[in-house]
Design an enzyme around this catalytic site. Structure first.
Site, PDB file in Angstrom:
ATOM      1  N   HIS A  15      -5.080 -65.526   6.502  1.00 40.08           N
ATOM      2  CA  HIS A  15      -3.820 -65.010   5.950  1.00 40.08           C
ATOM      3  C   HIS A  15      -3.984 -64.568   4.489  1.00 40.08           C
ATOM      4  O   HIS A  15      -3.680 -65.331   3.572  1.00 40.08           O
ATOM      5  CB  HIS A  15      -2.739 -66.099   6.012  1.00 40.08           C
ATOM      6  N   CYS A  60      -4.440 -62.900  11.553  1.00 40.02           N
ATOM      7  CA  CYS A  60      -4.178 -64.025  12.451  1.00 40.02           C
ATOM      8  C   CYS A  60      -3.674 -63.511  13.808  1.00 40.02           C
ATOM      9  O   CYS A  60      -4.458 -62.998  14.587  1.00 40.02           O
ATOM     10  CB  CYS A  60      -3.240 -65.037  11.801  1.00 40.02           C
ATOM     11  N   GLU A 117      -2.109 -62.633   2.896  1.00 37.40           N
ATOM     12  CA  GLU A 117      -0.771 -62.521   2.309  1.00 37.40           C
ATOM     13  C   GLU A 117      -0.294 -63.816   1.674  1.00 37.40           C
ATOM     14  O   GLU A 117       0.691 -63.827   0.935  1.00 37.40           O
ATOM     15  CB  GLU A 117       0.234 -62.035   3.366  1.00 37.40           C
TER      16      GLU A 117
END
Length: 188
Positions: free
Chosen positions: A170, A82, A172
């Site tokens: 994302h 991002c 994560e």
């Protein structure tokens, strides 16, 4: 021992820290995951992950702390998600500090505002993956040195150049460690 740093200036730091640890455990290598807050921390790293957040703020703090110079001068591989994608670019649609490590032009907030966030199954590096997009950027142009690794329709959302990798989404925020493992293998 491999040392992976998580840029800890602003953004999804704890999520990247946790998934990087899981990825390294899966790879069964001796490792250390470090929070990178200054140039001295960055100099210890074999690879650095730059998370989502506010790319202008992160970029300015990277300059102020000397982290930008350490990454560039030591040629430390970077995995940017991002805001990290924006920072890896050579050009963006906004005047801000950039690492300029990847031959691409990035448009910030290409998918809209926070309320326009979404999840979508994507294909990246030949595999299916759940992409979580939050105020996500997209790549407008790639140069000869960069390789497109993922798209949604005609919109570029993943790019790789050398050992550096940039994603608009994302990873994560999922439990899937494959993309972190991919980056770590590049660093090894």
């Amino acid at each position: 021992m491999i040392r992976i740093g998580i840029l800890d200036l602003q953004g999804d730091v704890s999520e990247h820290f946790q998934i990087a640890q899981k990825a390294l455990e899966n790879l069964k290598v001796e490792y250390q995951v470090l929070n990178v807050r200054n140039a001295e921390d960055a100099a210890l790293c074999d690879g650095i992950i730059i998370s989502g957040g506010e790319s202008t703020v992160i970029g300015k703090l990277m300059v102020e702390t000397g982290i930008k110079d350490i990454i560039i001068n030591n040629e430390i591989p970077v995995f940017g998600t991002c805001a990290g994608m924006v920072l890896l670019a050579t050009k963006t649609d906004y005047q801000q500090p950039l690492l300029r490590l990847m031959d691409m032009k990035v448009k910030r907030n290409a998918f809209g505002r926070q309320k326009d966030s979404f999840e979508q199954e994507i294909e990246i590096l030949g595999e299916k993956y759940t992409g979580v997009f939050i105020r996500a950027p997209a790549v407008d142009e790639v140069g000869d040195k960069a390789q497109i690794i993922s798209k949604i329709d005609d919109i570029i959302i993943g790019v790789k150049q050398g050992k550096n990798m940039a994603l608009a989404f994302h990873p994560e925020l999922t439990e899937d460690t494959r993309l972190h493992e991919y980056f770590i293998k590049e660093v090894l």
